[in-house]
Design a protein around this motif. Structure first.
Motif, mmCIF file in Angstrom:
data_model
loop_
_atom_site.group_PDB
_atom_site.id
_atom_site.type_symbol
_atom_site.label_atom_id
_atom_site.label_comp_id
_atom_site.label_asym_id
_atom_site.label_seq_id
_atom_site.Cartn_x
_atom_site.Cartn_y
_atom_site.Cartn_z
ATOM 1 N N ASP A 210 14.790 7.189 2.658
ATOM 2 C CA ASP A 210 15.562 6.650 3.779
ATOM 3 C C ASP A 210 16.245 5.377 3.292
ATOM 4 O OD1 ASP A 210 16.503 5.410 6.082
ATOM 5 O OD2 ASP A 210 14.797 6.029 7.296
ATOM 6 N N GLU A 211 17.549 5.335 3.365
ATOM 7 C CA GLU A 211 18.299 4.206 2.824
ATOM 8 C C GLU A 211 18.023 2.904 3.574
ATOM 9 O OE1 GLU A 211 19.740 4.354 0.095
ATOM 10 O OE2 GLU A 211 19.928 6.516 -0.233
ATOM 11 N N GLN A 212 17.449 2.985 4.780
ATOM 12 C CA GLN A 212 17.181 1.786 5.575
ATOM 13 C C GLN A 212 15.775 1.234 5.346
ATOM 14 O OE1 GLN A 212 19.739 0.491 7.308
ATOM 15 N NE2 GLN A 212 20.912 2.214 6.481
ATOM 16 N N ARG A 213 15.038 1.796 4.404
ATOM 17 C CA ARG A 213 13.624 1.457 4.288
ATOM 18 C C ARG A 213 13.387 -0.003 3.913
ATOM 19 N NH1 ARG A 213 12.596 4.572 -1.434
ATOM 20 N NH2 ARG A 213 13.753 3.087 -2.690
ATOM 21 N N SER A 214 14.326 -0.622 3.172
ATOM 22 C CA SER A 214 14.086 -1.990 2.710
ATOM 23 C C SER A 214 13.870 -2.948 3.877
ATOM 24 C CB SER A 214 15.256 -2.469 1.845
ATOM 25 O OG SER A 214 16.468 -2.418 2.573
ATOM 26 N N ALA A 215 14.537 -2.671 4.992
ATOM 27 C CA ALA A 215 14.368 -3.527 6.164
ATOM 28 C C ALA A 215 12.996 -3.363 6.789
ATOM 29 C CB ALA A 215 15.454 -3.202 7.192
ATOM 30 N N ARG A 216 12.323 -2.275 6.486
ATOM 31 C CA ARG A 216 11.012 -2.021 7.095
ATOM 32 C C ARG A 216 9.878 -2.703 6.338
ATOM 33 N NH1 ARG A 216 11.642 4.480 8.408
ATOM 34 N NH2 ARG A 216 13.623 4.309 9.531
ATOM 35 N N PHE A 217 10.144 -3.187 5.127
ATOM 36 C CA PHE A 217 9.112 -3.839 4.326
ATOM 37 C C PHE A 217 9.579 -5.236 3.927
ATOM 38 C CE2 PHE A 217 8.026 0.699 3.023
ATOM 39 C CZ PHE A 217 6.944 0.788 3.884
ATOM 40 N N PRO A 218 9.699 -6.152 4.889
ATOM 41 C CA PRO A 218 10.134 -7.517 4.545
ATOM 42 C C PRO A 218 9.122 -8.238 3.665
ATOM 43 C CG PRO A 218 9.358 -7.410 6.819
ATOM 44 C CD PRO A 218 9.432 -5.999 6.330
ATOM 45 N N GLU A 219 7.894 -7.699 3.563
ATOM 46 C CA GLU A 219 6.877 -8.319 2.696
ATOM 47 C C GLU A 219 7.251 -8.228 1.221
ATOM 48 O OE1 GLU A 219 4.877 -6.546 6.333
ATOM 49 O OE2 GLU A 219 6.371 -5.900 4.860
ATOM 50 N N MET A 220 8.168 -7.338 0.882
ATOM 51 C CA MET A 220 8.538 -7.135 -0.513
ATOM 52 C C MET A 220 9.529 -8.208 -0.945
ATOM 53 S SD MET A 220 9.985 -3.684 -2.339
ATOM 54 C CE MET A 220 10.257 -3.626 -4.122
ATOM 55 N N GLY A 221 9.091 -9.055 -1.842
ATOM 56 C CA GLY A 221 9.938 -10.129 -2.335
ATOM 57 C C GLY A 221 10.759 -9.703 -3.538
ATOM 58 N N ALA A 222 11.650 -10.578 -3.937
ATOM 59 C CA ALA A 222 12.537 -10.267 -5.068
ATOM 60 C C ALA A 222 11.751 -10.063 -6.352
ATOM 61 C CB ALA A 222 13.558 -11.389 -5.234
ATOM 62 N N GLU A 223 10.582 -10.702 -6.442
ATOM 63 C CA GLU A 223 9.787 -10.584 -7.661
ATOM 64 C C GLU A 223 8.865 -9.361 -7.655
ATOM 65 O OE1 GLU A 223 7.284 -12.641 -4.656
ATOM 66 O OE2 GLU A 223 9.389 -12.650 -5.268
ATOM 67 N N ASP A 224 8.742 -8.705 -6.521
ATOM 68 C CA ASP A 224 7.864 -7.536 -6.422
ATOM 69 C C ASP A 224 8.552 -6.305 -6.993
ATOM 70 O OD1 ASP A 224 5.613 -8.697 -5.097
ATOM 71 O OD2 ASP A 224 6.812 -8.775 -3.270
ATOM 72 N N GLN A 225 7.799 -5.511 -7.708
ATOM 73 C CA GLN A 225 8.310 -4.277 -8.292
ATOM 74 C C GLN A 225 7.950 -3.089 -7.407
ATOM 75 O OE1 GLN A 225 6.605 -4.273 -12.268
ATOM 76 N NE2 GLN A 225 8.489 -5.138 -13.105
ATOM 77 N N SER A 226 8.875 -2.161 -7.318
ATOM 78 C CA SER A 226 8.647 -0.932 -6.562
ATOM 79 C C SER A 226 8.228 0.185 -7.506
ATOM 80 C CB SER A 226 9.929 -0.541 -5.822
ATOM 81 O OG SER A 226 9.776 0.717 -5.198
#
Length: 331
Positions: A210-226
């Motif tokens: 889902d292309e909108q998923r990033s908004a659902r996980f605001p806990e993920m910071g720029a330094e976090d790896q997916s």
């Protein structure tokens, strides 16, 4: 003929102490549709890098082993020629479960339909599936084809899939959870979560994202790896998976499907151990993969879910995980 190479992953371990629902017991409904006094022929087991499918296969192996089934033959792809004709006349045909019933993954659909057409008088069971079709025409053609088989049972793993099957009165069906729940209290869980240091962001990179998923996980910071299954696997894994698929073709021609299964199950265990270590190290899992969430629960980690692009995560959560103390879902 189920081998014992999987036992190193499921022998007695430190048990998960989650207070969540005990869904393993729901899988006993399969005992009413897969006779234990008849041989089983298992089709479409995964020889690829989707670790969620490998986890389903491990769990299905365990189910057959714990309930005393005789799995006479196993095929990872469509059998042809004389080895396909050696299916016992009284066998139950069992097809691998997952999320590929529909038109999203047509190869699996073609295999099921071809084997049912070849063996129309055999009892057949499709293990728990999420069902999705992109168009009503595709849905009607597919389900009308399944409705022709008088002794077929399709297992739905969520209420939406169950309701779809129920709308076709000629299709036998039941609703049970994903086979992965057979591994409850079987995989090692880190009970002391304070020993885990990191959150794990496990996000799809395939056509179901889902292309909108990033908004659902605001806990993920720029330094976090997916992470996704692709990142878990190495180039060496890809080479060996390709070699196993090639080897299977030759072994099937020699009627050595048992050797093919035993050879692959050892490598499957290596991949699953690596995945297990990844999830054991997380103090919380954020994921839009169903088996990312189920892997987390099996190892005792709380999980926050987001839906994929066809809704199957939300459907599964509503059907089986709503109210689970370690599961939340983001809209």
């Amino acid at each position: 003929m189920i081998g014992r190479r999987h036992v190193d992953l499921v022998r007695q371990r430190e048990y998960c102490t989650s207070a969540g629902p005990r869904l393993k017991s729901r899988l006993s409904a399969l005992l009413h549709v897969i006779p234990r006094d008849k041989p089983v022929v298992y089709f479409d087991y995964p020889v690829h890098g989707n670790v969620g499918d490998l986890l389903i296969h491990l769990a299905t192996d365990r189910f057959f082993h714990e309930h005393g089934y005789h799995v006479a033959r196993t095929f990872s792809w469509r059998p042809r020629g004389r080895h396909a004709r050696r299916v016992p006349s009284d066998a139950t045909l069992v097809f691998h479960g997952g999320g590929n019933l529909g038109d999203l993954y047509p190869g699996h659909e073609r295999l099921r339909q071809a084997m049912l057409e070849r063996y129309p008088d055999h009892k057949a069971v499709i293990m728990p599936q999420s069902i999705h079709y992109s168009t009503p025409d595709a849905r009607d053609r597919s389900l009308a084809a399944y409705a022709r088989y008088r002794d077929l049972t399709i297992c739905a793993r969520d209420d939406v899939s169950r309701d779809l099957l129920a709308s076709y009165s000629d299709i036998g069906h039941l609703m049970i959870p994903d086979m992965t729940h057979q591994l409850e209290d079987a995989l090692p869980a880190v009970v002391d979560r304070t020993r885990r240091s990191d959150a794990l962001f496990f996000l799809r990179t395939d056509k179901e994202r889902d292309e909108q998923r990033s908004a659902r996980f605001p806990e993920m910071g720029a330094e976090d790896q997916s992470w996704d299954w692709e990142r878990l696997l190495t180039a060496r894994d890809a080479t060996w998976i390709q070699r196993h698929n090639t080897l299977h073709k030759y072994l099937y021609l020699a009627n050595l499907d048992r050797v093919a299964y035993e050879t692959w199950s050892g490598y499957r265990a290596r991949i699953l151990r690596r995945a297990l270590a990844l999830f054991q190290g997380a103090n919380h899992v954020y994921t839009d993969r169903l088996h990312g969430g189920l892997f987390a629960l099996l190892t005792g980690a709380p999980v926050t879910l987001a839906d994929n692009n066809n809704g199957k995560i939300g459907h599964y959560h509503r059907t089986w995980l709503s109210g689970h103390p370690d599961v939340t879902i983001r809209d």
